[in-house]
Motif scaffolding. Sequence first.
Motif, PDB file in Angstrom:
ATOM      1  N   GLY A 155       0.818  -1.210   0.000  1.00  0.00           N
ATOM      2  CA  GLY A 155       0.000   0.000   0.000  1.00  0.00           C
ATOM      3  C   GLY A 155       0.848   1.254   0.000  1.00  0.00           C
ATOM      4  N   ALA A 156       1.825   1.327  -0.904  1.00  0.00           N
ATOM      5  CA  ALA A 156       2.749   2.464  -0.920  1.00  0.00           C
ATOM      6  C   ALA A 156       2.087   3.764  -1.353  1.00  0.00           C
ATOM      7  N   ASN A 157       0.862   3.698  -1.865  1.00  0.00           N
ATOM      8  CA  ASN A 157       0.137   4.905  -2.255  1.00  0.00           C
ATOM      9  C   ASN A 157      -0.737   5.446  -1.135  1.00  0.00           C
ATOM     10  N   GLY A 158      -0.888   4.714  -0.049  1.00  0.00           N
ATOM     11  CA  GLY A 158      -1.773   5.122   1.036  1.00  0.00           C
ATOM     12  C   GLY A 158      -1.155   6.181   1.929  1.00  0.00           C
ATOM     13  N   GLY A 159      -1.901   6.580   2.954  1.00  0.00           N
ATOM     14  CA  GLY A 159      -1.433   7.629   3.848  1.00  0.00           C
ATOM     15  C   GLY A 159      -0.155   7.264   4.568  1.00  0.00           C
ATOM     16  N   VAL A 160      -0.144   6.109   5.236  1.00  0.00           N
ATOM     17  CA  VAL A 160       1.062   5.657   5.925  1.00  0.00           C
ATOM     18  C   VAL A 160       2.105   5.219   4.913  1.00  0.00           C
ATOM     19  N   GLY A 161       1.677   4.457   3.899  1.00  0.00           N
ATOM     20  CA  GLY A 161       2.624   3.916   2.935  1.00  0.00           C
ATOM     21  C   GLY A 161       3.403   4.973   2.185  1.00  0.00           C
ATOM     22  N   SER A 162       2.725   6.042   1.755  1.00  0.00           N
ATOM     23  CA  SER A 162       3.417   7.092   1.010  1.00  0.00           C
ATOM     24  C   SER A 162       4.388   7.851   1.897  1.00  0.00           C
ATOM     25  N   THR A 163       4.032   8.037   3.163  1.00  0.00           N
ATOM     26  CA  THR A 163       4.932   8.708   4.098  1.00  0.00           C
ATOM     27  C   THR A 163       6.124   7.818   4.417  1.00  0.00           C
ATOM     28  N   LEU A 164       5.861   6.542   4.662  1.00  0.00           N
ATOM     29  CA  LEU A 164       6.922   5.585   4.941  1.00  0.00           C
ATOM     30  C   LEU A 164       7.902   5.491   3.765  1.00  0.00           C
ATOM     31  N   THR A 165       7.370   5.475   2.567  1.00  0.00           N
ATOM     32  CA  THR A 165       8.230   5.413   1.380  1.00  0.00           C
ATOM     33  C   THR A 165       9.172   6.616   1.324  1.00  0.00           C
ATOM     34  N   GLN A 166       8.640   7.790   1.564  1.00  0.00           N
ATOM     35  CA  GLN A 166       9.473   9.000   1.514  1.00  0.00           C
ATOM     36  C   GLN A 166      10.524   9.014   2.618  1.00  0.00           C
ATOM     37  N   LEU A 167      10.135   8.618   3.814  1.00  0.00           N
ATOM     38  CA  LEU A 167      11.101   8.596   4.912  1.00  0.00           C
ATOM     39  C   LEU A 167      12.218   7.603   4.625  1.00  0.00           C
ATOM     40  N   ALA A 168      11.856   6.470   4.044  1.00  0.00           N
ATOM     41  CA  ALA A 168      12.867   5.470   3.716  1.00  0.00           C
ATOM     42  C   ALA A 168      13.821   5.988   2.645  1.00  0.00           C
ATOM     43  N   ARG A 169      13.284   6.581   1.591  1.00  0.00           N
ATOM     44  CA  ARG A 169      14.145   7.099   0.530  1.00  0.00           C
ATOM     45  C   ARG A 169      15.055   8.201   1.068  1.00  0.00           C
ATOM     46  N   HIS A 170      14.527   9.035   1.964  1.00  0.00           N
ATOM     47  CA  HIS A 170      15.349  10.088   2.585  1.00  0.00           C
ATOM     48  C   HIS A 170      16.502   9.488   3.380  1.00  0.00           C
ATOM     49  N   ALA A 171      16.292   8.298   3.920  1.00  0.00           N
ATOM     50  CA  ALA A 171      17.325   7.620   4.713  1.00  0.00           C
ATOM     51  C   ALA A 171      18.235   6.755   3.853  1.00  0.00           C
ATOM     52  N   GLY A 172      18.085   6.812   2.529  1.00  0.00           N
ATOM     53  CA  GLY A 172      18.948   6.036   1.648  1.00  0.00           C
ATOM     54  C   GLY A 172      18.573   4.577   1.522  1.00  0.00           C
ATOM     55  N   ILE A 173      17.300   4.275   1.692  1.00  0.00           N
ATOM     56  CA  ILE A 173      16.795   2.901   1.644  1.00  0.00           C
ATOM     57  C   ILE A 173      16.016   2.686   0.353  1.00  0.00           C
ATOM     58  N   ARG A 174      16.259   1.585  -0.319  1.00  0.00           N
ATOM     59  CA  ARG A 174      15.516   1.220  -1.521  1.00  0.00           C
ATOM     60  C   ARG A 174      14.122   0.741  -1.118  1.00  0.00           C
ATOM     61  N   VAL A 175      13.098   1.140  -1.915  1.00  0.00           N
ATOM     62  CA  VAL A 175      11.717   0.795  -1.589  1.00  0.00           C
ATOM     63  C   VAL A 175      11.042   0.135  -2.789  1.00  0.00           C
ATOM     64  N   VAL A 176      10.454  -1.027  -2.546  1.00  0.00           N
ATOM     65  CA  VAL A 176       9.522  -1.653  -3.473  1.00  0.00           C
ATOM     66  C   VAL A 176       8.140  -1.501  -2.850  1.00  0.00           C
ATOM     67  N   GLY A 177       7.167  -1.018  -3.619  1.00  0.00           N
ATOM     68  CA  GLY A 177       5.860  -0.741  -3.036  1.00  0.00           C
ATOM     69  C   GLY A 177       4.714  -1.276  -3.859  1.00  0.00           C
ATOM     70  N   THR A 178       3.706  -1.833  -3.203  1.00  0.00           N
ATOM     71  CA  THR A 178       2.533  -2.319  -3.917  1.00  0.00           C
ATOM     72  C   THR A 178       1.489  -1.218  -4.018  1.00  0.00           C
ATOM     73  N   ALA A 179       0.751  -1.231  -5.132  1.00  0.00           N
ATOM     74  CA  ALA A 179      -0.325  -0.270  -5.382  1.00  0.00           C
ATOM     75  C   ALA A 179      -1.075  -0.729  -6.610  1.00  0.00           C
ATOM     76  N   SER A 180      -2.257  -0.160  -6.823  1.00  0.00           N
ATOM     77  CA  SER A 180      -2.974  -0.452  -8.063  1.00  0.00           C
ATOM     78  C   SER A 180      -2.272   0.276  -9.207  1.00  0.00           C
ATOM     79  N   PRO A 181      -2.394  -0.228 -10.430  1.00  0.00           N
ATOM     80  CA  PRO A 181      -1.690   0.389 -11.560  1.00  0.00           C
ATOM     81  C   PRO A 181      -1.961   1.880 -11.715  1.00  0.00           C
ATOM     82  N   ARG A 182      -3.182   2.336 -11.352  1.00  0.00           N
ATOM     83  CA  ARG A 182      -3.486   3.760 -11.514  1.00  0.00           C
ATOM     84  C   ARG A 182      -2.596   4.645 -10.644  1.00  0.00           C
ATOM     85  N   HIS A 183      -1.998   4.043  -9.606  1.00  0.00           N
ATOM     86  CA  HIS A 183      -1.149   4.820  -8.702  1.00  0.00           C
ATOM     87  C   HIS A 183       0.343   4.567  -8.915  1.00  0.00           C
TER      88      HIS A 183
END
Length: 345
Positions: A155-183
Amino acid sequence: MNATQAITATEIVLPGVVDPAGLQIRDRELPALGPGQVLVRVEVSGVSFAEQQMRRGKYYDQPAFPFVPGYDLVGRVEQVGSGVDPRRLGTRVAAVTKIGGWATAAIVDAGDLVPVPDGVDPAEAETVVVNGVTAWQMLHRIARVRSGGTILVLGANGGVGSTLTQLARHAGIRVVGTASPRHHDAVRALGAEPIDYRDPQLYRRARDLSPDGYDAVFDHVGGAGILESWRLVRRGGALVSYGSAATRDVAGSSRLPILGLFARLLWWNLAPNGRRAHFYNLWAGRRRRAAFQAKLRDDLTTVFALLADGSLTAQVAARIPLRDAAAAMRLAESGTVAGKIVLTA
């Protein structure tokens, strides 16, 4: 404003297990402030998965109906009770409330308040209150993923997921995220590699993108898929479960799915496999109230600083008037939005 002046608040009431159209609107005179309390004139509050579960009577420890939902809020301090520094009057603050945020005014313990930095839009601040604390604590306090690691965010497009993804990328962490194709474009814009969450080969695709496994998997879905998430964690890594979306619409006790999940995570932790399994609960440790409040203030202050300096971008899915909370709930439950829906008072 004098703390003895009566305030009437408009509130959204959840009267029972109802469709979104069953939400009620009422005006209520708030009680006088007690020691250590403040009255916050609410500017925005959020619509999260917790309210969706509460509407169904499925949130693990929700209060008895009827009650005012609203897990978090942002607003200005309008009154202060005894023992509260009067210099707080007029300041913009945020608070995690669990309930009571869907209102034009709310009484909050002063210790629960976190200052919102000057220049930050209140709706944007609202998107990272509970979502930001949740994401920060899961990534840095529980999973403790280091720079150079790889994580999977369901759920990388959701409220928590999108924030978590950004925090991880800011920390130099690679992120794979699930979402529907529209997102998927939105997920890529956050710096993650998207996978279709409806792909029958979802977990195989995730394995292909990180053959040695993941340093952490963040799973809000639960259900049968939690086993697949566990299998993707590499030795030394962690599974962080923080919800049970898969059982949201399942009839019966709200406690049984969570208790079953707890038992499974405990069993995995006891097994000698070199991996860790956690259930994240924002409210863990609240009995030591002062320490709990201090940790929450520290973490949210850090997240706000990242928002203020542009390292974190608020994901506002929609701004909807408080009186249209039913429409906001329907939109949140549609699964068509990326980010967080906020209610404007």
